[in-house]
Design an enzyme around this catalytic site. Structure first.
Site: not given
Ligand code: BG6
Ligand code: MG
Length: 217
Positions: A8, A10, A45, A48, A113
């Site tokens: 991952d 972020d 995770g 948006r 993302s």
């Protein structure tokens, strides 16, 4: 045999989780919505739109307004990441990516993302990845396993030969559902379902990972 790692982005390789939080926080304040750091833990995770819907807590808004708020948050996020440089790599991240490559294993990105490749470029680590799965790659994001399955298939590896490295409960859930090995970074309350948990990647080498995973059945 573990042949691949799916990272991952972020909150794992760099602290952009903080920038996502600040972007949502600013939007929430402008809209007069209560939103705390604690609330934000659930958003790790999560894509948006789903993140915004969680912040709205069931309040109904026209689709146009939803899209405008998503856009506004992303504008704030893009302002934050404009300053990112290799100095923003979290401790241990680049060392582990390099060690994996030297050991003849593969690295993939598995991030929800849509800004992931821009962040990788700014961090200067894109060339350390053999495959990239991001917010554009699949329809169903975490906690569905689809993103990790997409990454594994790009690496031509079965899930059981890949370790997912995640800071989010939703990411660990996706890894488990997909039949992947899993490493959680952060507090037990968040990533305790992972096969092995470390506070961060600082000082974590392949040896520690293999040992931690072997201890579990
Ligand atoms: C995940 C973050 O990696 O990406 C979430 O943990 C974020 O906080 C999600 O909402 C989607 O990101 P973006 O950049 O497409 O809005
Ligand atoms: Mg994360």
């Amino acid at each position: 045999m573990i042949r691949g790692f799916i990272f991952d982005l972020d909150g794992v390789l760099t602290d952009t989780a903080e920038y996502h939080y600040r972007g949502w926080k600013r939007l929430a304040e402008e809209e007069g919505l209560a939103f705390t750091r604690e609330d934000n833990e659930q958003l790790r995770g999560i894509p948006r739109r789903e993140s915004l819907l969680l912040i709205l807590k069931g309040r109904l808004y026209p689709e146009e307004k939803i899209l405008e708020m998503m856009e506004r948050k992303n504008k704030y996020y893009l302002e934050f990441i404009r300053e990112i440089s290799p100095r923003d790599l979290l401790p241990g991240a680049k060392e582990l990516l390099e060690e994996i490559r030297l050991a003849g294993r593969k690295n993939a990105l598995g991030s929800a993302s849509r800004n992931a490749t821009e962040v990788l470029d700014r961090l200067g680590i894109r060339s350390l990845f053999d495959a990239i799965a991001d917010g554009h790659s699949v329809e169903r994001q975490k906690p569905a396993p689809d993103l990790f399955l997409h990454a594994a298939s790009q690496l031509s590896l079965p899930p059981e030969e890949c370790v997912v490295v995640e800071d989010a409960a939703a990411g660990i859930e996706g890894a488990i559902r997909g039949g992947f090995r899993s490493i959680g970074l952060g507090p037990q309350e968040r990533v305790g379902k992972a096969e092995a948990v470390f506070p961060s990647l600082a000082g974590v080498h392949l040896d520690e990972i293999f040992t931690a995973l072997d201890r579990k059945p």
